[in-house]
Design a protein around this motif. Structure first.
Motif, PDB file in Angstrom:
ATOM      1  N   ASP A 102       0.828  -1.206   0.000  1.00 13.96           N
ATOM      2  CA  ASP A 102       0.000   0.000   0.000  1.00 13.96           C
ATOM      3  C   ASP A 102       0.862   1.256   0.000  1.00 13.96           C
ATOM      4  N   ALA A 103       2.002   1.209   0.669  1.00 11.59           N
ATOM      5  CA  ALA A 103       2.917   2.349   0.665  1.00 11.59           C
ATOM      6  C   ALA A 103       3.465   2.600  -0.739  1.00 11.59           C
ATOM      7  N   ILE A 104       3.737   1.545  -1.482  1.00  5.29           N
ATOM      8  CA  ILE A 104       4.190   1.690  -2.870  1.00  5.29           C
ATOM      9  C   ILE A 104       3.128   2.411  -3.691  1.00  5.29           C
ATOM     10  N   ARG A 105       1.885   2.018  -3.533  1.00  2.00           N
ATOM     11  CA  ARG A 105       0.801   2.659  -4.282  1.00  2.00           C
ATOM     12  C   ARG A 105       0.629   4.115  -3.853  1.00  2.00           C
ATOM     13  N   ALA A 106       0.792   4.398  -2.569  1.00  2.00           N
ATOM     14  CA  ALA A 106       0.682   5.777  -2.083  1.00  2.00           C
ATOM     15  C   ALA A 106       1.781   6.653  -2.677  1.00  2.00           C
ATOM     16  N   ALA A 107       2.992   6.104  -2.781  1.00  2.00           N
ATOM     17  CA  ALA A 107       4.097   6.862  -3.365  1.00  2.00           C
ATOM     18  C   ALA A 107       3.818   7.188  -4.829  1.00  2.00           C
ATOM     19  N   LYS A 108       3.282   6.236  -5.551  1.00  4.73           N
ATOM     20  CA  LYS A 108       2.921   6.483  -6.946  1.00  4.73           C
ATOM     21  C   LYS A 108       1.880   7.594  -7.036  1.00  4.73           C
ATOM     22  N   ASN A 109       0.850   7.517  -6.216  1.00  4.40           N
ATOM     23  CA  ASN A 109      -0.211   8.514  -6.257  1.00  4.40           C
ATOM     24  C   ASN A 109       0.284   9.904  -5.876  1.00  4.40           C
ATOM     25  N   ALA A 110       1.331   9.970  -5.062  1.00  3.75           N
ATOM     26  CA  ALA A 110       1.877  11.254  -4.626  1.00  3.75           C
ATOM     27  C   ALA A 110       2.808  11.875  -5.665  1.00  3.75           C
ATOM     28  N   GLY A 111       3.193  11.113  -6.679  1.00  2.00           N
ATOM     29  CA  GLY A 111       4.031  11.659  -7.735  1.00  2.00           C
ATOM     30  C   GLY A 111       5.491  11.265  -7.691  1.00  2.00           C
ATOM     31  N   PHE A 112       5.858  10.302  -6.837  1.00  2.48           N
ATOM     32  CA  PHE A 112       7.242   9.831  -6.819  1.00  2.48           C
ATOM     33  C   PHE A 112       7.529   8.988  -8.063  1.00  2.48           C
ATOM     34  N   ASP A 113       8.795   8.974  -8.444  1.00  7.05           N
ATOM     35  CA  ASP A 113       9.226   8.263  -9.647  1.00  7.05           C
ATOM     36  C   ASP A 113       9.754   6.865  -9.359  1.00  7.05           C
ATOM     37  N   ALA A 114      10.029   6.577  -8.096  1.00  9.84           N
ATOM     38  CA  ALA A 114      10.566   5.276  -7.688  1.00  9.84           C
ATOM     39  C   ALA A 114      10.368   5.158  -6.182  1.00  9.84           C
ATOM     40  N   VAL A 115      10.692   3.986  -5.658  1.00  9.16           N
ATOM     41  CA  VAL A 115      10.632   3.759  -4.214  1.00  9.16           C
ATOM     42  C   VAL A 115      11.881   3.013  -3.779  1.00  9.16           C
ATOM     43  N   GLU A 116      12.124   3.024  -2.482  1.00 10.40           N
ATOM     44  CA  GLU A 116      13.193   2.251  -1.864  1.00 10.40           C
ATOM     45  C   GLU A 116      12.718   1.896  -0.465  1.00 10.40           C
ATOM     46  N   CYS A 117      13.385   0.984   0.195  1.00  9.32           N
ATOM     47  CA  CYS A 117      12.898   0.571   1.512  1.00  9.32           C
ATOM     48  C   CYS A 117      14.068   0.151   2.392  1.00  9.32           C
ATOM     49  N   HIS A 118      13.771  -0.181   3.637  1.00  7.12           N
ATOM     50  CA  HIS A 118      14.786  -0.617   4.584  1.00  7.12           C
ATOM     51  C   HIS A 118      14.807  -2.146   4.667  1.00  7.12           C
ATOM     52  N   TRP A 119      13.856  -2.727   5.362  1.00  7.51           N
ATOM     53  CA  TRP A 119      13.846  -4.176   5.591  1.00  7.51           C
ATOM     54  C   TRP A 119      12.474  -4.719   5.223  1.00  7.51           C
ATOM     55  N   PRO A 120      12.308  -5.194   3.995  1.00  5.61           N
ATOM     56  CA  PRO A 120      10.988  -5.613   3.517  1.00  5.61           C
ATOM     57  C   PRO A 120      10.626  -7.055   3.816  1.00  5.61           C
ATOM     58  N   TYR A 121      11.462  -7.747   4.586  1.00  5.85           N
ATOM     59  CA  TYR A 121      11.406  -9.203   4.614  1.00  5.85           C
ATOM     60  C   TYR A 121      10.141  -9.785   5.253  1.00  5.85           C
ATOM     61  N   GLY A 122       9.409  -8.968   5.990  1.00  3.00           N
ATOM     62  CA  GLY A 122       8.145  -9.439   6.558  1.00  3.00           C
ATOM     63  C   GLY A 122       7.001  -9.461   5.569  1.00  3.00           C
ATOM     64  N   THR A 123       7.233  -8.955   4.364  1.00  2.00           N
ATOM     65  CA  THR A 123       6.221  -8.941   3.309  1.00  2.00           C
ATOM     66  C   THR A 123       6.656  -9.874   2.192  1.00  2.00           C
ATOM     67  N   LEU A 179       6.486   1.343 -10.823  1.00  2.00           N
ATOM     68  CA  LEU A 179       7.632   1.900 -10.123  1.00  2.00           C
ATOM     69  C   LEU A 179       8.710   0.834  -9.935  1.00  2.00           C
ATOM     70  N   GLU A 180       9.958   1.281  -9.833  1.00  2.00           N
ATOM     71  CA  GLU A 180      11.082   0.409  -9.512  1.00  2.00           C
ATOM     72  C   GLU A 180      11.447   0.578  -8.047  1.00  2.00           C
ATOM     73  N   MET A 181      11.763  -0.537  -7.369  1.00  2.00           N
ATOM     74  CA  MET A 181      12.344  -0.490  -6.034  1.00  2.00           C
ATOM     75  C   MET A 181      13.852  -0.326  -6.220  1.00  2.00           C
ATOM     76  N   LEU A 182      14.374   0.827  -5.816  1.00  2.00           N
ATOM     77  CA  LEU A 182      15.775   1.133  -6.084  1.00  2.00           C
ATOM     78  C   LEU A 182      16.741   0.401  -5.164  1.00  2.00           C
ATOM     79  N   GLY A 183      16.336   0.169  -3.912  1.00  2.00           N
ATOM     80  CA  GLY A 183      17.275  -0.451  -2.992  1.00  2.00           C
ATOM     81  C   GLY A 183      16.607  -0.939  -1.729  1.00  2.00           C
ATOM     82  N   LEU A 184      17.294  -1.840  -1.047  1.00  2.00           N
ATOM     83  CA  LEU A 184      16.870  -2.350   0.255  1.00  2.00           C
ATOM     84  C   LEU A 184      18.118  -2.672   1.057  1.00  2.00           C
ATOM     85  N   ASN A 185      17.937  -2.877   2.361  1.00  2.00           N
ATOM     86  CA  ASN A 185      19.054  -3.107   3.277  1.00  2.00           C
ATOM     87  C   ASN A 185      19.178  -4.579   3.659  1.00  2.00           C
TER      88      ASN A 185
END
Length: 252
Positions: A18-39, A53-59
């Motif tokens: 849902d955060a990815i979709r919110a970022a798209k709706n807000a006008g961001f061109d890409a996303v990145e995250c910290h620790w996505p492993y619970g999803t 959108l592309e996920m640019l990076g994760l930790n």
């Protein structure tokens, strides 16, 4: 100029898809995250595909957070754990089409920690290369992460030069660099050949970039003039609902 929403901080109250979709709706061109492993990676990939959108990076994993760990790769005696975290991150990144993994060093110091970190980074780069993934290292400031192994761009560049592989780059976080070293625009110019990703937040409060001691309009113009055209990572802590902190983005 293009921007990426760091979903470790922005829309952190929402499930990651849902955060990815919110970022798209807000006008961001890409996303990145910290620790996505619970999803589940399949759910993230579906959301990315739907949003375009592309996920640019994760930790990589921090390790035992309850014990205060903040990364494993520079910890002597924890090589197996560090490399398992690297394998986990590369696998997850490849499953969602993410092309960068930030390998977290952790709290350590001294020559043995340096050698351990260098060896684990060499391992990470070798494992990541067949997937077309870049390994990133990020200096963190001593105020937010006292005792963290990697604290300066000089230290990071020394490691990159020592390991000498094409897929090891510097994550240049303007917030951390300003707190530790200052002189942002000259450092951006000098270090551009090493930089794989750029992040930003206000200094000193790590809030939205419209306040604080750094003039980001100027910094963004310098970055653009240097020829860097990848999305810049908005890794700031919202001082209210994320949508209410995006005036800086709407104005660009």
């Amino acid at each position: 100029m293009r921007f990426s929403a760091n979903l470790g901080f922005l829309w952190a109250d929402l499930p990651l898809p849902d955060a990815i979709r919110a970022a798209k709706n807000a006008g961001f061109d890409a996303v990145e995250c910290h620790w996505p492993y619970g999803t589940a990676s399949a759910d993230v990939r579906t959301a990315l595909d739907e949003a375009g959108l592309e996920m640019l990076g994760l930790n990589t994993s921090r390790g035992d957070v309850s014990a205060g760990e903040n990364g494993l790769a520079a910890l002597p005696g924890r090589v197996d754990d560090a490399q398992a975290a690297i394998d986990q991150a590369i696998t997850y990144a490849s499953e969602i089409g993410c092309k960068a993994v930030h390998v977290m060093a952790g709290f350590a110091s001294g020559p043995e920690a340096h050698d351990t970190f260098a060896a684990n980074l060499a391992y990470a780069c070798a494992q990541a290369k067949p997937h077309g993934i870049t390994i990133l290292i990020e200096p963190l400031n001593r105020y937010d992460a006292p005792g963290y192994f990697l604290t300066t761009t000089t230290q990071a560049v020394d490691l990159i030069d020592t390991i000498d592989t094409t897929n090891l780059k510097l994550m240049f976080d303007c917030y951390h660099v300003q707190l530790m070293e200052g002189d942002l625009t000259h450092k951006l110019a000098d270090l551009m050949p090493y930089i794989g990703h750029i992040q930003f937040a206000s200094v000193p409060d790590r809030g939205p970039p419209a306040t604080g001691e750094v003039n980001y309009d100027h910094v963004f113009n310098v970055i653009s003039a240097l020829g860097y055209d990848k999305p810049l990572g908005a890794e700031y802590k919202p001082n209210g609902p994320t949508a209410d902190t995006l005036g800086w983005l709407r104005g660009r």
